[in-house]
Design an enzyme around this catalytic site. Structure first.
Site, short mmCIF file in Angstrom:
data_model
loop_
_atom_site.label_atom_id
_atom_site.label_comp_id
_atom_site.label_asym_id
_atom_site.label_seq_id
_atom_site.Cartn_x
_atom_site.Cartn_y
_atom_site.Cartn_z
CG HIS A 1 18.73 -25.20 3.63
ND1 HIS A 1 18.30 -26.06 2.63
CD2 HIS A 1 18.71 -23.95 3.10
CE1 HIS A 1 18.02 -25.36 1.55
NE2 HIS A 1 18.27 -24.07 1.80
CG ASP B 1 18.34 -29.67 3.18
OD1 ASP B 1 19.26 -29.57 4.01
OD2 ASP B 1 17.78 -28.68 2.65
CB SER C 1 17.13 -20.42 1.91
OG SER C 1 18.43 -20.99 1.85
#
Length: 264
Positions: free
Chosen positions: A235, A232, A70
């Protein structure tokens, strides 16, 4: 990484702790598992196409492709200029005077076993000059054996090198900085991530790639500054991706034939 991978890792860790007879520790880990399951994690922005050109027309051109998980897509930010690829391209364009054609074939949630498909996509059409691979967090949080995951990474590096592409690998970041993971799981994750990164480094060097140990080079910054992570707690934020871009810059600059001028 995906929330499912993180939650799964926590669940397995809790189960192993219980099996070992540490009931108090298991209760603590079970609570942390429940908290992680209910956490909201950043997701890929469907409108964020990581394909852009940065730099003045007529400047020497560099084709840069990102592969991996990601983070190679910039999950956690909303603008391509804030992704690690976008910031790295801007640094190269501004400080080395090149025109960077940036793209990404990364897929959120990827582990090293998924790199073969990404390499095939990266080599379609006009070949890139340089590839940056960001991988390892999902291998670590799903308890993949470091040597096994590193072998898949090495195979991807060799395939790119055989095609004439220079390769820089950013190894598993410091998972001990991830505030989405409560203690003591956070330190356990950090330890396993370091084992993964060490195996990656050895394998990538043997395969002919360059290594940037993101955990060693940037982990202290992420641990000290919560603003390097997005909402979050896992990340990177735009600031976090900027830290990574600066860490990657010297190796990328050198392999792109730009010397160390970009790192000065």
């Amino acid at each position: 990484m995906t929330s499912r991978g993180l939650v799964g890792w926590m669940g397995r860790t809790a189960a192993m702790t219980l099996a070992a007879g540490t009931l108090g520790g298991a209760a603590l880990l079970a609570g942390e598992f429940m908290a992680a399951r209910n956490r909201r994690y950043a997701q890929p922005q469907l409108g964020l196409a990581l394909r852009t050109t940065v730099g003045r027309e007529g400047a020497p051109e560099v084709r840069l492709v990102l592969l991996g998980d990601s983070t190679s897509l910039g999950v956690g930010v909303d603008d391509v200029g804030d992704t690690v690829g976008g910031q790295l391209a801007r640094l190269l364009a501004d400080e080395a005077g090149v025109r960077v054609h940036l793209s990404s074939v990364g897929v959120s949630g990827s582990r090293s076993t998924d790199l073969a498909t990404q390499v095939a996509r990266a080599l379609l059409g006009e070949r890139p000059d340089l590839a940056v691979i960001l991988i390892g967090a999902n291998d670590a949080t799903t308890l993949r054996r470091p040597g096994e995951s590193a072998a898949y990474l090495a195979a991807a590096v060799r395939r790119l090198r055989d095609a004439g592409v220079e390769v820089v690998v950013g190894t598993c970041p410091d998972l001990g900085a991830a505030r989405a993971i409560d203690q003591p799981l956070r330190e356990i994750a950090g330890w396993w991530g370091r084992q993964t990164a060490a195996a990656q480094g050895r394998a990538v060097h043997a395969a002919g790639g360059a290594v940037v140990d993101l955990g060693a080079e940037t982990g202290a910054v992420f641990r000290a500054d919560a603003g390097t992570l997005c909402y979050d707690g896992f990340h990177p934020s735009a600031d976090g991706y900027r830290v990574w871009a600066h860490a990657l810059l010297p190796a990328v600059s050198a392999l792109a034939g730009l010397g160390r001028s970009a790192a000065s």
